[in-house]
Design a protein around this motif. Structure first.
Motif, PDB file in Angstrom:
ATOM      1  N   PRO B 159       3.878  -4.840  -4.043  1.00  0.00           N
ATOM      2  CA  PRO B 159       2.601  -5.381  -3.555  1.00  0.00           C
ATOM      3  C   PRO B 159       1.940  -4.529  -2.479  1.00  0.00           C
ATOM      4  O   PRO B 159       0.718  -4.431  -2.445  1.00  0.00           O
ATOM      5  N   HIS B 160       2.742  -3.891  -1.605  1.00  0.00           N
ATOM      6  CA  HIS B 160       2.082  -3.133  -0.531  1.00  0.00           C
ATOM      7  C   HIS B 160       1.334  -1.923  -1.059  1.00  0.00           C
ATOM      8  O   HIS B 160       0.560  -1.308  -0.346  1.00  0.00           O
ATOM      9  N   GLU B 161       1.573  -1.570  -2.305  1.00  0.00           N
ATOM     10  CA  GLU B 161       0.849  -0.446  -2.885  1.00  0.00           C
ATOM     11  C   GLU B 161      -0.451  -0.894  -3.546  1.00  0.00           C
ATOM     12  O   GLU B 161      -1.175  -0.090  -4.121  1.00  0.00           O
ATOM     13  N   PHE B 162      -0.724  -2.211  -3.451  1.00  0.00           N
ATOM     14  CA  PHE B 162      -1.928  -2.764  -4.063  1.00  0.00           C
ATOM     15  C   PHE B 162      -2.940  -3.119  -2.975  1.00  0.00           C
ATOM     16  O   PHE B 162      -2.570  -3.533  -1.880  1.00  0.00           O
ATOM     17  N   SER B 163      -4.218  -3.011  -3.304  1.00  0.00           N
ATOM     18  CA  SER B 163      -5.249  -3.495  -2.386  1.00  0.00           C
ATOM     19  C   SER B 163      -5.362  -5.012  -2.518  1.00  0.00           C
ATOM     20  O   SER B 163      -4.773  -5.616  -3.416  1.00  0.00           O
ATOM     21  N   GLY B 164      -6.116  -5.636  -1.612  1.00  0.00           N
ATOM     22  CA  GLY B 164      -6.244  -7.088  -1.644  1.00  0.00           C
ATOM     23  C   GLY B 164      -6.763  -7.603  -2.976  1.00  0.00           C
ATOM     24  O   GLY B 164      -6.218  -8.537  -3.561  1.00  0.00           O
ATOM     25  N   GLY B 165      -7.813  -6.992  -3.471  1.00  0.00           N
ATOM     26  CA  GLY B 165      -8.381  -7.434  -4.743  1.00  0.00           C
ATOM     27  C   GLY B 165      -7.384  -7.263  -5.877  1.00  0.00           C
ATOM     28  O   GLY B 165      -7.238  -8.136  -6.736  1.00  0.00           O
ATOM     29  N   MET B 166      -6.660  -6.140  -5.848  1.00  0.00           N
ATOM     30  CA  MET B 166      -5.678  -5.875  -6.901  1.00  0.00           C
ATOM     31  C   MET B 166      -4.539  -6.890  -6.835  1.00  0.00           C
ATOM     32  O   MET B 166      -4.018  -7.326  -7.853  1.00  0.00           O
ATOM     33  N   ARG B 167      -4.163  -7.251  -5.624  1.00  0.00           N
ATOM     34  CA  ARG B 167      -3.098  -8.256  -5.490  1.00  0.00           C
ATOM     35  C   ARG B 167      -3.549  -9.591  -6.054  1.00  0.00           C
ATOM     36  O   ARG B 167      -2.779 -10.284  -6.703  1.00  0.00           O
ATOM     37  N   GLN B 168      -4.816  -9.952  -5.782  1.00  0.00           N
ATOM     38  CA  GLN B 168      -5.284 -11.223  -6.303  1.00  0.00           C
ATOM     39  C   GLN B 168      -5.315 -11.167  -7.831  1.00  0.00           C
ATOM     40  O   GLN B 168      -5.009 -12.151  -8.494  1.00  0.00           O
ATOM     41  N   ARG B 169      -5.642 -10.003  -8.386  1.00  0.00           N
ATOM     42  CA  ARG B 169      -5.579  -9.854  -9.841  1.00  0.00           C
ATOM     43  C   ARG B 169      -4.146 -10.060 -10.328  1.00  0.00           C
ATOM     44  O   ARG B 169      -3.902 -10.735 -11.334  1.00  0.00           O
TER      45      ARG B 169
END
Lengths: 345, 338
Positions: B159-169
């Motif tokens: 998860p830390h490699e994802f941006s906020g929007g990507m995490r919500q996806r």
């Protein structure tokens, strides 16, 4: 916030890049238009029709395997590897030492009473004329075994009960917390002495007793952490998606607790080595004439020895210090290793 | 995508009441909430913080905190009662029939597991028919569906490699993994940038169209309601105060609270540069609700009127349209707030 995309570079990428070498991003089906809607049939039959890249094992082999990444984070703490090497040497010395230094550690020789180091006895002799080096090597086995085994047992029990109490809450928590408080209010040494008197002094008894007495530290930390973890969004989300209790507990809570618990365990090792020394001193540890580092220290307590015969107390003291230090360094490295957020810097 | 009386609701909530025991006494956080959710429908739930929106959704899934419990009412999924169902039964509903998306994607993912492993957990739990390979292709399919580019590589990341929007996806992918019939989204865009908010709303809409999942969207953002919702509930102090289609609520609010919410929004043609209108006062403390109508202390209609000493019933005004105000007819006649 987003970490630089390091998965493409770096040495461990062969698993990540090979599968995509065939159908590149451009030649493969458009990832958006090409997917069947979620309601559609699961494309299992025809591997060619599925999304590219599935030849690699998605769940088992990330570009940098978790184990490899953890090892890297472990090494990031620069004292971790030296600690590991030193501890390994200490353990090897204790295990293999008697093969190299074949002197009977229990051979009493009144003629060699408190002799300083000499070619025959590199670390001198003790009050019974026994070879200090041989006793140091054999005593290391006892101290290391008790220290590591009892600390691991105690931490294991503490984590298990603490996670259970923090997760179940209610009467389970009340009960276990009261037991913990009762345990803490006992003077540990007296309880251990009582048990040792019942079951007879031996290495195994000592490990089990210390393990069962010292779990309260791990318990309290684990319980508190579990209580806060179970309210965290990520855990609530997993529960909200239908995960079973055991899964939540052992997959999402216990791993998160392991870091702090490791620190507690490493901190406990030194204390346990000293407890073992006390017990041995009282005649309830390893029965004489066997030695342990703690016993050796205790036998060197007179002022004369401390002032003028350092060969009798320096070796076991240094051995304990080196062991405890390297265990602490390893613990710090382990703490980084279990937490991917560490070692980003 | 419209709700009519002919379609059987997939989820039906009746007189749901939840109470929390706190140091300050018993707090009734949800008080007689009722609504139906038709298959494939999007229902918006609006209200201030503490109005009981999130608690209602958590109660549906049986996820109330330890000090909270459902004290009345019923929740039926396809006619099967969920209130009082065993934990085991609820576990089989969660993630398979009803899924939930949380507000803050930065904290809702487990930081020490890869995205693939986290989606896989849900698949292993509920999609027993899939073998390892099947689950893997399903994970990639899901990540593609939530428009995560380069899904194969991204799936193996943390998860830390994802941006906020990507995490919500990724959260949406997790929630959709077992093709649930209902998706509860608790302010899914609140923690995100405005531009990303729009993308996530679009994505939710697309996913919903593709899968036919019914969506309950909790928000305090009326713009979100206008954009995505077929129908909306307005909640205040644990009660539903008004329901209707989004268009009806915007065009002709029949409760002073809804009217106040609409008036509080900034508008582009508001040229006088003045302060925004605000509803006076603060949401009531749920432990000490005012007697009678909960909105009375903040309501300009209530001043000096004796009717408001009694809590208003939710008066049915038409097909799927209701308001809990003694003076809803008056509101209908009065002109729309500027």
């Amino acid at each position: 916030m987003t970490a630089p995309d390091r998965t493409v570079a770096g040495p461990g990428t062969k698993a990540g890049l090979d599968p995509k070498a065939g159908p590149g991003p451009a030649s493969g089906p458009d990832p958006i238009a090409g997917t069947s809607p979620i309601t559609g049939a699961i494309p299992v039959a025809d591997p060619d029709s599925t999304t590219p890249g599935l030849d690699s094992d998605l769940l088992a082999s990330p570009p940098v395997s978790p184990r490899r990444a953890a090892w890297r984070r472990f090494l990031k703490y620069r004292l971790a590897l030296p600690g590991l090497i030193v501890l390994t040497l200490v353990v090897l010395g204790a295990v293999l030492g008697p093969l190299l230094w074949q002197v009977d550690p229990n051979a009493v020789d009144p003629a060699q009473y408190r002799n300083p180091p000499s070619p025959d006895h590199p670390l001198g002799t003790d009050s019974a004329g026994r070879d200090v080096l041989a006793r140091l090597i054999v005593g290391g086995r006892v101290s290391l075994a008790v220290g590591l085994a009892a600390a691991v047992t105690a931490t294991f029990v503490g984590i298990l009960l603490g996670a259970l109490a923090g997760y179940a809450r209610g009467w389970v928590d009340s009960f276990l917390s009261r037991v913990c408080e009762v345990m803490q209010s006992f003077p540990t040494i007296i309880v251990i002495i009582t048990f040792a008197a019942f079951f007879g002094p031996s290495l195994v008894t000592m490990i089990i007793i210390i393990g069962l007495m010292e779990w309260t530290g791990g318990f309290r930390v684990t319980r508190g952490l579990t209580m806060s973890l179970r309210e965290q969004d990520s855990v609530v989300a997993v529960v909200g998606l239908g995960a079973r209790n055991s899964r939540v507990l052992f997959r999402h809570i216990v791993p998160a607790v392991l870091g702090p618990a490791t620190v507690i365990a490493t901190g406990m090792i030194s204390g346990v080595i000293m407890t073992e020394a006390t017990l041995s001193f009282l005649g309830l540890g390893v029965p004489p004439p066997s030695s342990s580092w703690g016993t050796m220290l205790n036998q060197a307590q007179s002022l004369r020895i401390l002032e003028s015969m350092p060969w009798m107390w320096l070796p076991p003291g240094i051995a304990i210090a080196i062991t405890v230090l390297s265990v602490n360094f390893i613990g710090e490295g382990l703490r980084n290793a279990v937490d991917p957020r560490q070692g980003q810097r | 995508m419209t709700s009519t009386s002919e379609t059987t609701p997939v989820l039906s909530v009746r007189d749901l009441t939840c109470e929390f025991s706190t140091a300050g006494g018993t707090v009734r956080a949800v008080n007689g909430v009722s609504f139906d959710l038709a298959p494939g429908e999007t229902l918006g739930v609006v209200g201030e913080s503490g109005s009981g929106k999130s608690i209602t959704m958590l109660a549906i899934l049986g996820l109330l905190a330890a000090n909270g419990r459902i004290t009345g009412g019923s929740v039926t999924l396809d006619g099967v009662e969920l209130v009082g169902a065993s934990e085991k039964r609820l576990q089989s509903v969660r993630g398979r029939e009803i899924s939930m998306i949380f507000q803050d994607p930065m904290t809702a993912l487990n930081p020490v597991m890869t995205i693939a492993a986290q989606i896989d957990e849900s698949l292993k739990r509920h999609s027993r028919g899939l073998d390892r390979r099947g689950r893997q292709s399903r994970i990639i399919e899901l990540l593609d569906q939530v428009r995560i580019p380069n899904a194969v590589r991204r799936a193996r990341q943390y998860p830390h490699e994802f941006s906020g929007g990507m995490r919500q996806r990724a959260m949406i992918a997790m929630a959709m993994a077992n093709r649930p019939r209902i998706l509860l989204a608790d302010e899914p865009t609140t923690a995100l940038d405005v531009t990303v908010q729009a993308q996530i709303l679009d994505l939710l809409h697309d996913v919903q169209v593709e899968t036919g999942t019914a969506l309950v969207m909790i928000t305090h953002d009326l713009g979100v309601i206008a954009e995505v919702a077929d129908r909306a509930l307005v909640m205040y102090a644990g009660r539903v105060v008004e329901t209707g289609t989004a268009a009806e609520l915007f065009a002709e609010p029949r409760h002073p609270y809804t009217r106040g919410l609409l008036a509080s929004r900034p508008t582009l043609d508001d040229t006088d540069g003045g302060d925004l209108d605000a509803i006076p006062g603060q949401p009531p403390n749920p432990a000490r609700l005012p007697s009678g109508c909960s909105f009375r202390p903040r309501c300009d209609l209530a001043q000096g009127r004796t009717e408001c000493a009694e809590a208003p019933e939710l008066a049915v005004l038409g097909e799927g349209r209701a308001a809990a105000c003694h003076f809803h007819t008056e509101l209908a006649l009065s002109e729309r707030p500027a």
